[in-house]
Scaffold this active site. Structure first.
Site, PDB file in Angstrom:
ATOM      1  N   SER A 197      29.539  27.964 -16.299  1.00 43.10           N
ATOM      2  CA  SER A 197      30.374  26.774 -16.532  1.00 43.10           C
ATOM      3  C   SER A 197      29.980  26.055 -17.825  1.00 43.10           C
ATOM      4  O   SER A 197      30.847  25.593 -18.576  1.00 43.10           O
ATOM      5  CB  SER A 197      30.326  25.818 -15.336  1.00 43.10           C
ATOM      6  OG  SER A 197      29.010  25.516 -14.972  1.00 43.10           O
ATOM      7  N   HIS A 257      28.940  32.089  -9.044  1.00 42.25           N
ATOM      8  CA  HIS A 257      28.513  30.808  -9.639  1.00 42.25           C
ATOM      9  C   HIS A 257      28.770  29.712  -8.600  1.00 42.25           C
ATOM     10  O   HIS A 257      28.242  29.763  -7.490  1.00 42.25           O
ATOM     11  CB  HIS A 257      29.268  30.610 -10.964  1.00 42.25           C
ATOM     12  CG  HIS A 257      28.779  29.495 -11.831  1.00 42.25           C
ATOM     13  ND1 HIS A 257      27.551  28.916 -11.703  1.00 42.25           N
ATOM     14  CD2 HIS A 257      29.388  28.827 -12.867  1.00 42.25           C
ATOM     15  CE1 HIS A 257      27.406  27.956 -12.615  1.00 42.25           C
ATOM     16  NE2 HIS A 257      28.510  27.879 -13.327  1.00 42.25           N
ATOM     17  N   HIS A 282      18.906  34.239  -8.340  1.00 44.80           N
ATOM     18  CA  HIS A 282      19.304  33.476  -9.524  1.00 44.80           C
ATOM     19  C   HIS A 282      19.078  34.315 -10.767  1.00 44.80           C
ATOM     20  O   HIS A 282      18.162  35.138 -10.802  1.00 44.80           O
ATOM     21  CB  HIS A 282      18.496  32.171  -9.636  1.00 44.80           C
ATOM     22  CG  HIS A 282      19.146  31.173 -10.532  1.00 44.80           C
ATOM     23  ND1 HIS A 282      18.910  31.140 -11.881  1.00 44.80           N
ATOM     24  CD2 HIS A 282      20.054  30.204 -10.272  1.00 44.80           C
ATOM     25  CE1 HIS A 282      19.643  30.174 -12.410  1.00 44.80           C
ATOM     26  NE2 HIS A 282      20.342  29.590 -11.459  1.00 44.80           N
ATOM     27  N   ARG A 319      16.367  22.062  -6.645  1.00 48.88           N
ATOM     28  CA  ARG A 319      17.582  21.398  -6.152  1.00 48.88           C
ATOM     29  C   ARG A 319      17.771  21.704  -4.662  1.00 48.88           C
ATOM     30  O   ARG A 319      18.277  20.890  -3.905  1.00 48.88           O
ATOM     31  CB  ARG A 319      18.808  21.861  -6.963  1.00 48.88           C
ATOM     32  CG  ARG A 319      18.673  21.561  -8.447  1.00 48.88           C
ATOM     33  CD  ARG A 319      19.794  22.191  -9.267  1.00 48.88           C
ATOM     34  NE  ARG A 319      19.812  23.649  -9.151  1.00 48.88           N
ATOM     35  CZ  ARG A 319      20.759  24.426  -9.639  1.00 48.88           C
ATOM     36  NH1 ARG A 319      21.775  23.898 -10.294  1.00 48.88           N
ATOM     37  NH2 ARG A 319      20.697  25.741  -9.494  1.00 48.88           N
ATOM     38  N   ASP A 365      22.909  26.257  -3.917  1.00 50.89           N
ATOM     39  CA  ASP A 365      24.049  26.392  -3.011  1.00 50.89           C
ATOM     40  C   ASP A 365      23.645  26.703  -1.570  1.00 50.89           C
ATOM     41  O   ASP A 365      24.463  26.567  -0.661  1.00 50.89           O
ATOM     42  CB  ASP A 365      24.981  27.500  -3.517  1.00 50.89           C
ATOM     43  CG  ASP A 365      25.559  27.159  -4.872  1.00 50.89           C
ATOM     44  OD1 ASP A 365      25.864  25.973  -5.097  1.00 50.89           O
ATOM     45  OD2 ASP A 365      25.693  28.059  -5.711  1.00 50.89           O
TER      46      ASP A 365
HETATM   47  C1  LIG Z   1      22.897  34.632  -8.609  1.00 49.14           C
HETATM   48  C2  LIG Z   1      23.068  36.110  -8.864  1.00 49.14           C
HETATM   49  C3  LIG Z   1      24.524  36.381  -9.291  1.00 49.14           C
HETATM   50  C4  LIG Z   1      22.130  36.526  -9.991  1.00 49.14           C
HETATM   51  O1  LIG Z   1      22.453  37.837 -10.361  1.00 49.14           O
HETATM   52  P1  LIG Z   1      21.438  38.761 -11.168  1.00 49.14           P
HETATM   53  O2  LIG Z   1      20.796  37.979 -12.258  1.00 49.14           O
HETATM   54  O3  LIG Z   1      22.203  39.980 -11.560  1.00 49.14           O
HETATM   55  O4  LIG Z   1      20.342  39.077 -10.060  1.00 49.14           O
HETATM   56  P2  LIG Z   1      19.264  40.264 -10.027  1.00 49.14           P
HETATM   57  O5  LIG Z   1      18.896  40.705 -11.404  1.00 49.14           O
HETATM   58  O6  LIG Z   1      18.185  39.815  -9.125  1.00 49.14           O
HETATM   59  O7  LIG Z   1      20.108  41.441  -9.352  1.00 49.14           O
HETATM   60  C5  LIG Z   1      19.518  42.712  -9.134  1.00 49.14           C
HETATM   61  C6  LIG Z   1      20.143  43.333  -7.899  1.00 49.14           C
HETATM   62  O8  LIG Z   1      19.826  42.507  -6.758  1.00 49.14           O
HETATM   63  C7  LIG Z   1      21.010  42.159  -6.085  1.00 49.14           C
HETATM   64  N1  LIG Z   1      20.919  40.794  -5.562  1.00 49.14           N
HETATM   65  C8  LIG Z   1      20.615  39.661  -6.245  1.00 49.14           C
HETATM   66  N2  LIG Z   1      20.730  38.603  -5.426  1.00 49.14           N
HETATM   67  C9  LIG Z   1      21.099  39.066  -4.204  1.00 49.14           C
HETATM   68  C10 LIG Z   1      21.419  38.453  -2.966  1.00 49.14           C
HETATM   69  N3  LIG Z   1      21.383  37.124  -2.812  1.00 49.14           N
HETATM   70  N4  LIG Z   1      21.771  39.249  -1.938  1.00 49.14           N
HETATM   71  C11 LIG Z   1      21.814  40.583  -2.084  1.00 49.14           C
HETATM   72  N5  LIG Z   1      21.563  41.231  -3.234  1.00 49.14           N
HETATM   73  C12 LIG Z   1      21.207  40.470  -4.285  1.00 49.14           C
HETATM   74  C13 LIG Z   1      22.080  42.195  -7.157  1.00 49.14           C
HETATM   75  O9  LIG Z   1      23.392  42.269  -6.574  1.00 49.14           O
HETATM   76  C14 LIG Z   1      21.684  43.403  -7.946  1.00 49.14           C
HETATM   77  O10 LIG Z   1      22.064  44.549  -7.193  1.00 49.14           O
HETATM   78  P3  LIG Z   1      22.678  45.864  -7.918  1.00 49.14           P
HETATM   79  O11 LIG Z   1      21.610  46.287  -8.896  1.00 49.14           O
HETATM   80  O12 LIG Z   1      22.892  46.806  -6.796  1.00 49.14           O
HETATM   81  O13 LIG Z   1      23.932  45.410  -8.591  1.00 49.14           O
HETATM   82  C15 LIG Z   1      22.730  36.927  -7.596  1.00 49.14           C
HETATM   83  O14 LIG Z   1      21.407  36.646  -7.205  1.00 49.14           O
HETATM   84  C16 LIG Z   1      23.693  36.693  -6.450  1.00 49.14           C
HETATM   85  O15 LIG Z   1      24.726  37.355  -6.370  1.00 49.14           O
HETATM   86  N6  LIG Z   1      23.372  35.737  -5.531  1.00 49.14           N
HETATM   87  C17 LIG Z   1      24.253  35.374  -4.453  1.00 49.14           C
HETATM   88  C18 LIG Z   1      25.357  34.453  -4.960  1.00 49.14           C
HETATM   89  C19 LIG Z   1      24.811  33.073  -5.305  1.00 49.14           C
HETATM   90  O16 LIG Z   1      24.072  32.496  -4.545  1.00 49.14           O
HETATM   91  N7  LIG Z   1      25.255  32.531  -6.445  1.00 49.14           N
HETATM   92  C20 LIG Z   1      24.873  31.190  -6.850  1.00 49.14           C
HETATM   93  C21 LIG Z   1      23.983  31.208  -8.029  1.00 49.14           C
HETATM   94  S1  LIG Z   1      23.400  29.606  -8.433  1.00 49.14           S
END
Ligand SMILES: CC(C)(COP(=O)(O)OP(=O)(O)OC[C@H]1O[C@@H](n2cnc3c(N)ncnc32)[C@H](O)[C@@H]1OP(=O)(O)O)[C@@H](O)C(=O)NCCC(=O)NCCS
Length: 441
Positions: A241, A271, A318, A327, A373
């Protein structure tokens, strides 16, 4: 208002001169190397932006102008009798730099009250949408409808001098922040409360008045809104954002256009939409397990099921943070103080115990800890706000504070059009064979 603007201008003049000097002396200094994998994987870890309002540390979490959330909970002015910080104070801190006094915060509350008028055509635009339209879609469309009020856009069309861009941006930012609670509350009351709208209360602070217009008079909910609006406001410059607002703003699109772009990004499930996903996920778990308070063992099994279906556990992980999000902790403290017996809030705490070991065991998740969140929905449900589709709009109203303060800085520092270099896989293959070079334009 004039005083805030003058102080902002004086501060940005100082920083602008410093940047000029440091670029003159150190502009060619390298601050990192870029690996091919980073180019393909979301530019993680590439430093490529300046955002003065806040800085994220992977372990300590967010700091706003150097202050952590627990510090701000102590140091920022509160409402009378309240114990949560007023978001007006955080905005002034992000915009100008120093901790504001109670008088300065009250003055900003009055400025925003005076500028909060929303023209009728914005409500008519919202009314033209099917009621089933997602609240974030309604929110973004309403922001676009408000764009008719942009002073930047009007003045630019009339031939605005470059050195005055910042001022028109500043005025738009103030107007937009002042108007957003009314717009958001209108969407909420229209969609969920039979269109029974509530007029603003000019005696309340920005977040308190927002709670009032949403229809929540409980002092606990008002305190929650003050905390919520403060902790969701900013998370440095690279998140979707903030970055989208900054990027679109770099084309000299006015603050309404730029902020709407940021809100379209906030509406994504990776997000801001994650906060609605979290509570939806917990409700579904309770429904499936037929219990209000699932045990940790039951939660563990449910988490494994979620993962086996190829879904993420919402509210966990994250892109930058590597510890529990402060937070999340601030909201947990709020829960302990105001509603320790609430079964939904207790479930959030049980999920907090169950999820990290499972995510760690996958071996690929870089951060198994909860983000902002993971907690917010349970607190809102406690006060009766069960319409989780709406939660991201609350996040958006808060996010306006950080991204619009940043946009004012972008214009004051005359940041140019953002235009990174992109490449093709074909070029990468040729580069790896030594047939072509990769370089920036
Ligand atoms: C926030 C988020 C998008 C960060 O993504 P990222 O920087 O790519 O995270 P990572 O580097 O740790 O990801 C590596 C792997 O772990 C997985 N992973 C990360 N968080 C996860 C979660 N909460 N549940 C399951 N798997 C998760 C990813 O999907 C990725 O899998 P892949 O290699 O099979 O695609 C991710 O943690 C997520 O999807 N979280 C859940 C949604 C969420 O809470 N979003 C709000 C963010 S403030």
């Amino acid at each position: 208002m004039g005083e805030i603007k003058d102080r902002f201008k004086a501060e940005t003049d100082i920083v602008g001169a410093e940047i000029k000097q440091l670029l003159k002396e150190h502009g060619t200094k390298k601050i990192g190397e870029v690996q091919l994998s980073q180019v393909y994987q979301g530019m993680r870890g590439i430093t490529g932006l300046v955002s003065e309002t806040s800085l994220l540390d992977a372990n300590d979490g967010i700091r706003f102008r150097g202050y952590s959330i627990p510090e701000l909970q102590v140091k920022l002015p509160k409402s009378e009798g309240g114990s949560e910080p007023l978001p007006e104070g955080l905005f002034l801190l992000m915009l100008i730099g120093g901790l504001p006094t109670s008088d300065e915060v009250q003055n900003l509350t009055s400025v925003w009250q005076r500028r909060s008028h929303v023209p009728n055509h914005v409500f008519a635009t919202i009314e033209a949408l099917p009621i089933a339209t997602h609240p974030m879609t309604q929110f973004v469309i309403a922001i676009m409808a408000l764009q008719t009020e942009s002073q930047f856009s009007r003045k630019y069309a009339g031939g605005l001098n470059k050195k005055d861009y910042w001022e028109a941006t500043f005025d738009d930012a103030m107007d937009l922040i002042a108007r957003l609670p009314r717009v958001a509350a209108y969407i909420y009351r229209r969609k969920y409360k039979n269109g029974e709208h509530i007029q603003p209360n000019g005696l309340l602070d920005w977040a308190g008045n927002f709670a009032h217009m949403l229809g929540y008079e409980d002092e606990g909910f008002m305190e929650l809104m003050r905390l919520y609006m403060t902790i969701h406001a900013d998370h440095e410059g690279g998140n979707v954002s903030a970055h989208a607002t900054h990027l679109v703003g770099s084309a000299l699109s006015d603050p309404y256009l730029s902020f709407a772009a940021g809100m379209n990004g906030l509406a994504g499930p990776l997000h801001g939409l994650a906060n609605q996903e979290v509570i939806k996920w917990i409700f579904e778990m309770r429904e499936e397990l037929k219990t209000e308070l699932p045990t940790k063992e039951q939660i563990t099994e449910y988490v494994k099921k979620t993962l086996s279906e190829g879904k993420v556990v919402p509210g966990y992980g994250h892109a930058v943070l590597r510890k529990t999000d402060p937070r999340f902790t601030a909201q947990m403290e709020f829960g302990k103080k105001h509603m320790p017996e609430d079964p939904l809030v207790q479930t959030v705490w049980n999920v907090y115990e169950a999820v990290p070991p499972i995510l760690k065991s996958l071996g690929k998740v870089k951060n198994p800890w909860p983000n902002v969140d993971a907690h917010s929905g349970a607190l809102l449900v406690h006060y009766g706000m069960v319409e989780y589709d709406f939660y991201t709009v609350l996040f958006g109203v808060s996010r306006s504070l950080g991204v619009l303060a940043s946009l004012c800085w972008d214009r004051a520092l005359s940041f140019p059009l953002e235009r990174p270099k992109s490449i093709t896989t074909d070029l990468v293959k040729k580069w790896l064979k030594g047939e072509e070079e990769i370089w920036g334009e």
